[in-house]
Design a protein around this motif. Structure first.
Motif, mmCIF file in Angstrom:
data_model
loop_
_atom_site.group_PDB
_atom_site.id
_atom_site.type_symbol
_atom_site.label_atom_id
_atom_site.label_comp_id
_atom_site.label_asym_id
_atom_site.label_seq_id
_atom_site.Cartn_x
_atom_site.Cartn_y
_atom_site.Cartn_z
ATOM 1 N N VAL A 140 0.822 -1.208 0.000
ATOM 2 C CA VAL A 140 0.000 0.000 0.000
ATOM 3 C C VAL A 140 0.858 1.262 0.000
ATOM 4 C CG1 VAL A 140 -2.040 -1.043 1.078
ATOM 5 C CG2 VAL A 140 -0.280 -0.023 2.522
ATOM 6 N N ASP A 141 2.088 1.168 0.487
ATOM 7 C CA ASP A 141 2.953 2.348 0.542
ATOM 8 C C ASP A 141 3.893 2.464 -0.664
ATOM 9 O OD1 ASP A 141 4.569 0.186 1.236
ATOM 10 O OD2 ASP A 141 5.274 1.046 3.120
ATOM 11 N N ASN A 142 3.786 1.556 -1.628
ATOM 12 C CA ASN A 142 4.648 1.614 -2.809
ATOM 13 C C ASN A 142 3.901 2.329 -3.938
ATOM 14 O OD1 ASN A 142 6.387 1.234 -4.946
ATOM 15 N ND2 ASN A 142 6.834 -0.906 -4.441
ATOM 16 N N LYS A 143 3.841 3.640 -3.826
ATOM 17 C CA LYS A 143 3.078 4.453 -4.786
ATOM 18 C C LYS A 143 3.677 4.397 -6.191
ATOM 19 C CE LYS A 143 0.309 5.769 -1.540
ATOM 20 N NZ LYS A 143 -0.880 5.025 -1.310
ATOM 21 N N GLY A 144 5.006 4.308 -6.304
ATOM 22 C CA GLY A 144 5.647 4.233 -7.619
ATOM 23 C C GLY A 144 5.221 2.998 -8.391
ATOM 24 N N ALA A 145 5.248 1.841 -7.720
ATOM 25 C CA ALA A 145 4.833 0.595 -8.376
ATOM 26 C C ALA A 145 3.344 0.645 -8.716
ATOM 27 C CB ALA A 145 5.146 -0.606 -7.496
ATOM 28 N N GLN A 146 2.524 1.165 -7.804
ATOM 29 C CA GLN A 146 1.087 1.264 -8.074
ATOM 30 C C GLN A 146 0.832 2.112 -9.311
ATOM 31 O OE1 GLN A 146 -1.228 2.465 -4.589
ATOM 32 N NE2 GLN A 146 0.300 1.461 -3.297
ATOM 33 N N SER A 147 1.568 3.204 -9.445
ATOM 34 C CA SER A 147 1.425 4.082 -10.606
ATOM 35 C C SER A 147 1.775 3.340 -11.901
ATOM 36 C CB SER A 147 2.314 5.310 -10.439
ATOM 37 O OG SER A 147 2.286 6.109 -11.588
ATOM 38 N N LEU A 148 2.888 2.594 -11.876
ATOM 39 C CA LEU A 148 3.277 1.808 -13.051
ATOM 40 C C LEU A 148 2.193 0.800 -13.411
ATOM 41 C CD1 LEU A 148 5.231 0.695 -15.202
ATOM 42 C CD2 LEU A 148 6.223 -0.737 -13.392
ATOM 43 N N TYR A 149 1.700 0.071 -12.421
ATOM 44 C CA TYR A 149 0.688 -0.956 -12.689
ATOM 45 C C TYR A 149 -0.587 -0.333 -13.255
ATOM 46 C CZ TYR A 149 3.861 -3.652 -9.699
ATOM 47 O OH TYR A 149 4.962 -4.240 -9.140
ATOM 48 N N ARG A 150 -0.989 0.816 -12.717
ATOM 49 C CA ARG A 150 -2.176 1.505 -13.244
ATOM 50 C C ARG A 150 -1.946 1.923 -14.697
ATOM 51 N NH1 ARG A 150 -2.776 3.485 -7.765
ATOM 52 N NH2 ARG A 150 -4.818 2.823 -7.003
ATOM 53 N N LYS A 151 -0.738 2.423 -14.977
ATOM 54 C CA LYS A 151 -0.405 2.841 -16.341
ATOM 55 C C LYS A 151 -0.512 1.664 -17.306
ATOM 56 C CE LYS A 151 3.167 5.439 -16.156
ATOM 57 N NZ LYS A 151 4.533 5.949 -16.174
ATOM 58 N N LEU A 152 -0.222 0.463 -16.826
ATOM 59 C CA LEU A 152 -0.296 -0.743 -17.655
ATOM 60 C C LEU A 152 -1.709 -1.320 -17.721
ATOM 61 C CD1 LEU A 152 3.056 -2.418 -16.592
ATOM 62 C CD2 LEU A 152 2.538 -1.352 -18.791
ATOM 63 N N GLY A 153 -2.657 -0.699 -17.002
ATOM 64 C CA GLY A 153 -4.052 -1.121 -17.074
ATOM 65 C C GLY A 153 -4.564 -1.907 -15.880
ATOM 66 N N PHE A 154 -3.721 -2.146 -14.888
ATOM 67 C CA PHE A 154 -4.163 -2.877 -13.694
ATOM 68 C C PHE A 154 -5.080 -1.985 -12.865
ATOM 69 C CE2 PHE A 154 -0.456 -5.229 -14.910
ATOM 70 C CZ PHE A 154 -0.669 -6.523 -14.466
ATOM 71 N N LYS A 155 -6.098 -2.604 -12.259
ATOM 72 C CA LYS A 155 -7.044 -1.890 -11.404
ATOM 73 C C LYS A 155 -7.017 -2.512 -10.011
ATOM 74 C CE LYS A 155 -9.147 0.237 -14.961
ATOM 75 N NZ LYS A 155 -8.280 1.152 -15.584
ATOM 76 N N PRO A 156 -7.049 -1.666 -8.969
ATOM 77 C CA PRO A 156 -7.103 -2.214 -7.608
ATOM 78 C C PRO A 156 -8.436 -2.921 -7.367
ATOM 79 C CG PRO A 156 -7.204 0.199 -7.567
ATOM 80 C CD PRO A 156 -7.032 -0.213 -8.996
ATOM 81 N N THR A 157 -8.393 -4.045 -6.658
ATOM 82 C CA THR A 157 -9.624 -4.794 -6.403
ATOM 83 C C THR A 157 -9.956 -4.873 -4.914
ATOM 84 O OG1 THR A 157 -8.373 -6.860 -6.464
ATOM 85 C CG2 THR A 157 -9.479 -6.183 -8.505
#
Length: 184
Positions: A140-157
């Motif tokens: 939850v605290d890895n905002k950089g990785a979350q941003s990359l994953y969102r850019k690739l189309g991943f959505k939080p569930t």
């Protein structure tokens, strides 16, 4: 009559193609070798983990050895620049879903598109194997990785409470590759 339902009760297992051939990529003007990880890479994997995770190794030698042995449905790739391991990714492939189990890029090589390249490689392999989705967990605290994953189309569930060894929560994220049903 029972023969008619044989595949209904015991579906024919989807064949998962885990074939892989090493190759060279060029990122940021540097030629890097991408290979399938073996037990020989475990010492380097542990060193890379220490660099990425502030001196700790979330996965032990035993954890890597166990995962690397699952060759029927798992693929772990290592990326070397010269003789230095700079990144790795691991994923488990199943007919319905592929799960990225681990990914890390050494700090010196972060933000140079290596993680993007590796994730896209796994996404392509998942598509080729007929997976409907690719999932992963991220701190939850890895905002950089979350941003990359969102850019690739991943959505939080959803959030997995106390998922990591230090009791940090994880966000489960998913990328849908095919139309899917939502149970109501």
């Amino acid at each position: 009559m029972l023969k008619k339902f044989k595949n209904f009760f015991h579906p024919i297992e989807n064949k998962i193609d885990m074939s892989f051939s090493p190759f060279i990529i060029s990122i940021d003007g540097k030629r890097m070798q991408v290979m399938q990880a073996t037990d020989d890479n475990i010492p380097d994997l542990l060193i890379l983990e220490k660099q990425v995770y502030s001196g700790s190794t979330p996965w032990s030698s035993f954890s890597f050895k166990t995962e690397l042995a699952k060759r029927k449905n798992s693929l772990y790739l290592v990326v070397y620049y010269e003789s230095i391991l700079v990144a790795f990714i691991g994923a488990r492939f199943h007919p319905r879903e592929t799960h990225i189990t681990n990914i890390a890029v050494t700090p010196e090589f972060q933000r140079k598109s290596i993680a993007t390249y590796l994730i896209n490689f796994i996404i392509d392999k998942a598509r080729n194997n007929g997976s409907e989705a690719v999932s992963l967990e991220v701190r939850v605290d890895n905002k950089g990785a979350q941003s990359l994953y969102r850019k690739l189309g991943f959505k939080p569930t959803f959030v997995r409470k106390n998922y990591y060894q230090d009791n940090t929560d994880a966000i489960n994220m998913i990328l849908w590759l095919a139309p899917h049903r939502v149970n109501s």
